[in-house]
Design a protein around this motif. Sequence first.
Motif, PDB file in Angstrom:
ATOM      1  N   UNK A  99      19.013  39.028  49.057  1.00  0.00           N
ATOM      2  CA  UNK A  99      19.953  38.444  48.687  1.00  0.00           C
ATOM      3  C   UNK A  99      19.608  37.609  47.484  1.00  0.00           C
ATOM      4  N   UNK A 100      18.631  36.668  47.547  1.00  0.00           N
ATOM      5  CA  UNK A 100      18.248  35.721  46.857  1.00  0.00           C
ATOM      6  C   UNK A 100      17.947  36.028  45.240  1.00  0.00           C
ATOM      7  N   UNK A 101      17.416  37.432  45.312  1.00  0.00           N
ATOM      8  CA  UNK A 101      17.398  38.085  44.024  1.00  0.00           C
ATOM      9  C   UNK A 101      18.303  38.979  43.455  1.00  0.00           C
ATOM     10  N   UNK A 102      19.281  39.206  44.132  1.00  0.00           N
ATOM     11  CA  UNK A 102      20.511  40.205  43.909  1.00  0.00           C
ATOM     12  C   UNK A 102      21.137  39.672  42.576  1.00  0.00           C
ATOM     13  N   UNK A 103      21.253  40.564  41.593  1.00  0.00           N
ATOM     14  CA  UNK A 103      21.918  40.328  40.370  1.00  0.00           C
ATOM     15  C   UNK A 103      23.437  39.984  40.479  1.00  0.00           C
ATOM     16  N   UNK A 104      24.119  40.453  41.632  1.00  0.00           N
ATOM     17  CA  UNK A 104      25.558  40.209  41.884  1.00  0.00           C
ATOM     18  C   UNK A 104      25.663  38.850  42.769  1.00  0.00           C
ATOM     19  N   UNK A 105      26.788  38.377  42.658  1.00  0.00           N
ATOM     20  CA  UNK A 105      26.920  37.211  43.573  1.00  0.00           C
ATOM     21  C   UNK A 105      27.334  37.871  44.985  1.00  0.00           C
ATOM     22  N   UNK A 106      26.755  37.101  45.862  1.00  0.00           N
ATOM     23  CA  UNK A 106      27.011  37.555  47.494  1.00  0.00           C
ATOM     24  C   UNK A 106      27.114  36.081  48.302  1.00  0.00           C
ATOM     25  N   UNK A 107      27.450  36.368  49.616  1.00  0.00           N
ATOM     26  CA  UNK A 107      27.824  35.435  50.340  1.00  0.00           C
ATOM     27  C   UNK A 107      26.418  34.680  50.831  1.00  0.00           C
ATOM     28  N   UNK A 130      38.518  31.152  50.053  1.00  0.00           N
ATOM     29  CA  UNK A 130      38.760  30.539  48.440  1.00  0.00           C
ATOM     30  C   UNK A 130      38.976  31.751  47.368  1.00  0.00           C
ATOM     31  N   UNK A 131      38.288  32.865  47.810  1.00  0.00           N
ATOM     32  CA  UNK A 131      38.255  33.963  46.821  1.00  0.00           C
ATOM     33  C   UNK A 131      39.465  34.751  47.425  1.00  0.00           C
ATOM     34  N   UNK A 132      39.773  35.824  46.269  1.00  0.00           N
ATOM     35  CA  UNK A 132      40.696  36.886  46.717  1.00  0.00           C
ATOM     36  C   UNK A 132      40.251  38.195  47.053  1.00  0.00           C
ATOM     37  N   UNK A 133      40.605  38.510  48.440  1.00  0.00           N
ATOM     38  CA  UNK A 133      39.841  39.983  48.671  1.00  0.00           C
ATOM     39  C   UNK A 133      40.176  40.990  47.738  1.00  0.00           C
ATOM     40  N   UNK A 134      39.302  41.936  47.600  1.00  0.00           N
ATOM     41  CA  UNK A 134      39.846  43.300  46.780  1.00  0.00           C
ATOM     42  C   UNK A 134      40.404  44.115  47.852  1.00  0.00           C
ATOM     43  N   UNK A 135      41.427  44.965  47.153  1.00  0.00           N
ATOM     44  CA  UNK A 135      42.250  45.634  48.046  1.00  0.00           C
ATOM     45  C   UNK A 135      41.870  47.153  47.430  1.00  0.00           C
ATOM     46  N   UNK A 147      34.487  46.318  34.065  1.00  0.00           N
ATOM     47  CA  UNK A 147      33.665  45.048  34.664  1.00  0.00           C
ATOM     48  C   UNK A 147      32.815  45.539  35.814  1.00  0.00           C
ATOM     49  N   UNK A 148      33.471  46.152  36.852  1.00  0.00           N
ATOM     50  CA  UNK A 148      32.738  46.349  38.142  1.00  0.00           C
ATOM     51  C   UNK A 148      31.631  47.422  37.725  1.00  0.00           C
ATOM     52  N   UNK A 149      31.916  48.360  37.099  1.00  0.00           N
ATOM     53  CA  UNK A 149      30.755  49.263  36.597  1.00  0.00           C
ATOM     54  C   UNK A 149      29.493  48.730  35.814  1.00  0.00           C
ATOM     55  N   UNK A 150      29.697  47.670  35.075  1.00  0.00           N
ATOM     56  CA  UNK A 150      28.738  47.052  34.272  1.00  0.00           C
ATOM     57  C   UNK A 150      27.884  46.113  35.312  1.00  0.00           C
ATOM     58  N   UNK A 151      28.755  45.658  36.176  1.00  0.00           N
ATOM     59  CA  UNK A 151      27.863  44.990  37.075  1.00  0.00           C
ATOM     60  C   UNK A 151      27.182  45.683  38.056  1.00  0.00           C
ATOM     61  N   UNK A 243      37.935  32.585  40.773  1.00  0.00           N
ATOM     62  CA  UNK A 243      38.354  32.350  39.147  1.00  0.00           C
ATOM     63  C   UNK A 243      37.597  32.571  38.294  1.00  0.00           C
ATOM     64  N   UNK A 244      37.810  32.591  36.915  1.00  0.00           N
ATOM     65  CA  UNK A 244      37.169  32.824  35.837  1.00  0.00           C
ATOM     66  C   UNK A 244      36.212  34.037  35.824  1.00  0.00           C
ATOM     67  N   UNK A 245      36.751  35.112  36.715  1.00  0.00           N
ATOM     68  CA  UNK A 245      35.819  36.277  36.688  1.00  0.00           C
ATOM     69  C   UNK A 245      35.103  36.402  37.781  1.00  0.00           C
ATOM     70  N   UNK A 246      34.549  35.143  38.396  1.00  0.00           N
ATOM     71  CA  UNK A 246      33.710  35.321  39.564  1.00  0.00           C
ATOM     72  C   UNK A 246      33.849  36.480  40.590  1.00  0.00           C
TER      73      UNK A 246
END
Length: 359
Positions: A99-107, A130-135, A147-151, A243-246
């Motif tokens: 988790x600490x080295x993951x290029x994507x943000x996680x919990x 405080x985040x919006x869950x994906x549907x 955006x998601x494929x680039x990540x 917010x702001x694409x996070x």
Amino acid sequence: MSVEIPVEITDITPAWLSAALQEGGMRGVEVENVTSQRIAEGVGFIGQIHRLSIDYADTGDGAPATVIAKMPTGDPGGRMVGAMMRLYEKESGFYRHLADECPSGTATCYYNGADIEAGNYCLLLEDLSGFEPGDQLTPRNLDQAREMLAQLARIHGSWAGDRGAAHSWLPSIDDASSLVMLGMFDDAYPVTMERYAHVIPSYMHDWGPKFAKVAPQWLADFAGQPSTIVHGDYRTDNFMFGDNGTSRLLDWQVMSRSPGAYDVYYFLGLSCDPQMVADNLDPLLELYREEHAATGTPAPDVETLLQQMRGVGLWLTTLGTVSFSQLDPANERGEALFLSMWERGISLAERIDLSPLVP
């Protein structure tokens, strides 16, 4: 000495939670009261997720007002699938090692309890309310898909080759647990077809039984190709958007060492608008390759990627046949989610034509 891992949500008492948070690094924390609320029903099928609201007698080094408790499902069929595929073990390993080295943000993980032999696990994770869950039921449009494929490409590129192989605790995609699942195919096939045959084109009805016969060899060949660490369940329901694409990427239970085509097919086939994918597949794959290369490790050429994706599509058909025969959709949303997975996956299967790999 580690605290005892809870089996039921009622095992999470103030005393237990105090000890667990202290074990996770929050010195001096003392919980006075805790209440739980079941969340994410109809989203996750092999786990139970609760939001814990906490009152503290002493917050010590600082402690959150709410946390998310994640434990194995109470459904026997789902729990069997989870244990067989080492899902709970893998996610615990992710938060312990990656988790600490993951290029994507996680919990953030506050506590990570795992008893592999007993099959008991519990994670206490950051509450991302405080985040919006994906549907998952709302398909990704072109901008969102890009955006998601680039990540995804950045994740794959960062853990490609030796960097991923160094995590030897993480099984390869051809781990024995996958072959155990394959052994259940013949019994699962009529159950799944009874539920979902109406959304599968008739000419595809025998693809699963045909491919299942050669799947072990395909899987071994696939696993032998250049690999990375794949999420394994890279879809919208496993994202929280800020917010702001996070964003935060969750649910690392199906991760493995595998060629990245696994995640690419899975995301495009399960989370995206089918017509959008059909119209933009080539530029989407080029975007993936460009972002992957930007990490310093090139992705496969497009033709190799497509060939890998064809096999992944058939493999997911066989694996999904077993999983869908065991999992309880729980409610109307769960059933709608299952149907959307079949319908979108079939659209991508037709777009890239899986038939050359059907025996």
